[in-house]
Design an enzyme around this catalytic site. Structure first.
Site, PDB file in Angstrom:
ATOM      1  N   LYS A 107      -9.753  -6.095   9.335  1.00 36.59           N
ATOM      2  CA  LYS A 107      -8.668  -5.120   9.485  1.00 36.59           C
ATOM      3  C   LYS A 107      -8.472  -4.894  10.972  1.00 36.59           C
ATOM      4  CE  LYS A 107      -6.112  -2.759   6.555  1.00 36.59           C
ATOM      5  NZ  LYS A 107      -5.768  -3.204   5.185  1.00 36.59           N
TER       6      LYS A 107
HETATM    7  P1  NAD Z   1       4.112   1.827   4.793  1.00 34.00           P
HETATM    8  O1  NAD Z   1       3.939   2.176   6.211  1.00 34.00           O
HETATM    9  O2  NAD Z   1       5.144   0.820   4.408  1.00 34.00           O
HETATM   10  O3  NAD Z   1       4.371   3.140   3.933  1.00 34.00           O
HETATM   11  C1  NAD Z   1       3.532   4.251   3.956  1.00 34.00           C
HETATM   12  C2  NAD Z   1       4.232   5.395   3.241  1.00 34.00           C
HETATM   13  O4  NAD Z   1       3.338   6.512   3.138  1.00 34.00           O
HETATM   14  C3  NAD Z   1       5.471   5.908   3.969  1.00 34.00           C
HETATM   15  O5  NAD Z   1       6.464   6.221   3.013  1.00 34.00           O
HETATM   16  C4  NAD Z   1       4.965   7.186   4.650  1.00 34.00           C
HETATM   17  O6  NAD Z   1       6.000   8.112   4.876  1.00 34.00           O
HETATM   18  C5  NAD Z   1       4.019   7.679   3.586  1.00 34.00           C
HETATM   19  N1  NAD Z   1       3.044   8.649   4.056  1.00 34.00           N
HETATM   20  C6  NAD Z   1       2.295   8.629   5.178  1.00 34.00           C
HETATM   21  N2  NAD Z   1       1.522   9.720   5.224  1.00 34.00           N
HETATM   22  C7  NAD Z   1       1.783  10.431   4.103  1.00 34.00           C
HETATM   23  C8  NAD Z   1       1.304  11.649   3.558  1.00 34.00           C
HETATM   24  N3  NAD Z   1       0.366  12.347   4.185  1.00 34.00           N
HETATM   25  N4  NAD Z   1       1.805  12.072   2.367  1.00 34.00           N
HETATM   26  C9  NAD Z   1       2.740  11.372   1.699  1.00 34.00           C
HETATM   27  N5  NAD Z   1       3.227  10.199   2.169  1.00 34.00           N
HETATM   28  C10 NAD Z   1       2.753   9.751   3.347  1.00 34.00           C
HETATM   29  O7  NAD Z   1       2.643   1.350   4.299  1.00 34.00           O
HETATM   30  P2  NAD Z   1       2.289   0.454   3.043  1.00 34.00           P
HETATM   31  O8  NAD Z   1       2.175  -0.951   3.500  1.00 34.00           O
HETATM   32  O9  NAD Z   1       3.161   0.821   1.905  1.00 34.00           O
HETATM   33  O10 NAD Z   1       0.787   0.954   2.769  1.00 34.00           O
HETATM   34  C11 NAD Z   1       0.510   2.107   1.997  1.00 34.00           C
HETATM   35  C12 NAD Z   1      -0.942   2.050   1.530  1.00 34.00           C
HETATM   36  O11 NAD Z   1      -1.149   0.831   0.784  1.00 34.00           O
HETATM   37  C13 NAD Z   1      -1.979   2.003   2.659  1.00 34.00           C
HETATM   38  O12 NAD Z   1      -3.147   2.653   2.206  1.00 34.00           O
HETATM   39  C14 NAD Z   1      -2.266   0.521   2.803  1.00 34.00           C
HETATM   40  O13 NAD Z   1      -3.535   0.282   3.362  1.00 34.00           O
HETATM   41  C15 NAD Z   1      -2.213   0.094   1.359  1.00 34.00           C
HETATM   42  N6  NAD Z   1      -1.968  -1.326   1.127  1.00 34.00           N
HETATM   43  C16 NAD Z   1      -0.856  -1.939   1.617  1.00 34.00           C
HETATM   44  C17 NAD Z   1      -0.646  -3.291   1.330  1.00 34.00           C
HETATM   45  C18 NAD Z   1       0.600  -4.010   1.766  1.00 34.00           C
HETATM   46  O14 NAD Z   1       0.778  -5.168   1.362  1.00 34.00           O
HETATM   47  N7  NAD Z   1       1.478  -3.408   2.533  1.00 34.00           N
HETATM   48  C19 NAD Z   1      -1.593  -4.020   0.591  1.00 34.00           C
HETATM   49  C20 NAD Z   1      -2.713  -3.349   0.101  1.00 34.00           C
HETATM   50  C21 NAD Z   1      -2.888  -1.994   0.373  1.00 34.00           C
END
Ligand code: NAD
Length: 419
Positions: A107
């Protein structure tokens, strides 16, 4: 003694201890499994638009190299520190091992709020971060991907920067790139689609009819918005969603396609409608059939775990549930079916793996092929987790992590200790 600190790292350690105790792993074998192999901290200076210079701290942690290159996302967020990145790298290892990918976990990230940067500043920071990482990463060493606060465009800048230094195009250095720059069809949707697919598997298991059931989604970025859209397309009424700007609630079901259009044009849910506003602190405890935390880690603590009113908890985010909350959810297993993060959001790394394979082979698949293979790997992992949890009467997270940890441990034992 370790240089990794902070609540997220402590959470990864506590979770590992539960599994290590369950698997009776001897004390002297534990640090070799848990502690990251390598980590690097870099300073990334950029010129700001106002003519000043700013320096941002960046990190990359590679957890283990036993099964192949390391693989993992890059996070741009003001919370990022070495401990958080190390915890996320450790979780990636168990996840890749659980779904059977030939990777260790990694990461990376930068401590920055990307919304405070102009597009030019964001590009400069992304390129400088990748440039600083060049001695440390490579298509057969460590392959990056998007995460919180990063996207396809940033992956394209990473790939371009790495390629410029190599004197040739090296698409396989990052995944989650735009299709026009060597990405795969279906990567952007992969994590959210995987979440919804596994919700369907859990609903079948619990004999819940998804058509007409209700869902709540926290976080409306890549994972949350696609998961909400997929659930909506399955006939689920998505009654509440939230992001960092606020929460929306409509008991009859929100217009998810319209919300997705709003969020992609405006960058957030802000400004959609004041009439539907909900206190964001309440979103996780809204009664529903399916709850999808898809934002940040540690949002479900012991107090919230006791108040959850869902039948399926589908962990789209990494680490949304604390070990203290796990103890409560373990006791509530008959009420709340947990699809643990390392299984639930693994569709992202599965399709990242497909992207890497396609880039290495210069041979690209149709989207149907990508999805078919994604669901096949997810189904296999889901079946394994369920068989283990039923067979040994285990909490789903313990079952999933046990499978992941055992695979890494088995590979380490077979390869032996060098020299
Ligand atoms: P992103 O940046 O596209 O979206 C994150 C979202 O969370 C946004 O809508 C933001 O406004 C919201 N957010 C942030 N803080 C918040 C809070 N305190 N309360 C409510 N909403 C909040 O990120 P993503 O890629 O969608 O990732 C989201 C989660 O999924 C993370 O934990 C990431 O590690 C995990 N994840 C992502 C992927 C991927 O392929 N993108 C894969 C596996 C896991």
């Amino acid at each position: 003694m370790t240089s990794y600190r902070g609540p997220v790292f402590e959470m990864a350690v506590k979770q590992f201890e539960v599994i290590a105790n369950y698997l009776s792993i001897p004390d002297d074998a534990r640090p070799r499994l848990l502690l990251p192999k390598r980590s690097v901290t870099v300073s990334c200076p950029i010129h700001r638009d106002d003519g000043t210079t700013a320096v941002f701290e960046g990190y990359r942690v590679q957890h283990h190299l036993t099964l192949g290159p390391t693989k993992g996302g890059t996070r741009f967020a003001p919370t990022v520190d070495l401990g958080e990145v190390a915890a996320l790298a450790i979780w990636m290892s168990w996840k890749c091992a659980l779904v059977g990918l030939p990777y260790g976990g990694a990461k990376g990230g930068i401590n920055v709020d990307p919304s405070t940067l102009s597009k030019r500043e964001l590009e400069a920071l992304s390129r400088r971060y990748m440039q600083e990482m060049i001695p440390f990463v490579g298509p057969h060493t460590d392959v990056m991907a998007p995460d919180l606060g990063t996207n396809e465009q940033i992956m394209a800048w990473f790939m371009d920067t790495y390629s410029m230094y190599q004197g040739q195009t090296v698409t396989e250095i990052v995944t989650g790139k735009p299709v026009s720059a060597g990405g795969t069809l279906g990567r952007r949707e992969a994590t959210g689609r995987g979440v919804a697919h596994l919700v369907r598997r859990a609903a079948d298991e619990l004999k819940i009819r998804l058509n007409g059931s209700t869902a709540v989604v926290q976080g409306f970025g890549n994972v949350g918005s696609i998961a909400a859209l997929e659930l909506h397309n399955m006939g689920v009424k998505v009654i509440a969603v939230s992001d960092h700007t606020g929460a929306l609630y409509r008991p009859r079901g929100l217009d998810i396609p319209q919300l997705v259009r709003h969020a992609s044009s405006q960058g957030s849910l802000d400004g959609y409608s004041n009439e539907l506003a909900l206190d964001p602190a309440e979103i996780l405890t809204v009664p529903c059939d399916v709850l999808v935390p898809a934002a940040v880690e540690r949002v479900i603590d012991a107090g919230t775990a006791a108040k959850l009113r869902c039948r399926i908890l589908a962990e789209g985010a990494n680490g949304p549930t604390t070990p203290e909350a796990d103890r409560i959810l373990e006791a509530r297993q008959d009420e709340v079916f947990v699809i643990p993060d390392i299984l639930c959001n693994s569709g992202g790394v599965v399709v990242s793996y497909f992207e890497w394979v396609q880039d290495l082979q210069r041979l690209f698949w149709e989207e149907e092929e990508v999805m078919r293979r994604e669901y096949q790997l997810l189904d296999r992992a889901f079946d394994r987790v369920l068989a283990r949890s039923k067979g040994e009467n285990l909490f789903n997270r313990t079952a999933a992590m046990a499978i992941g940890v055992e695979r890494v441990r088995g590979a380490k034992e077979t390869r032996g200790l060098f020299p």
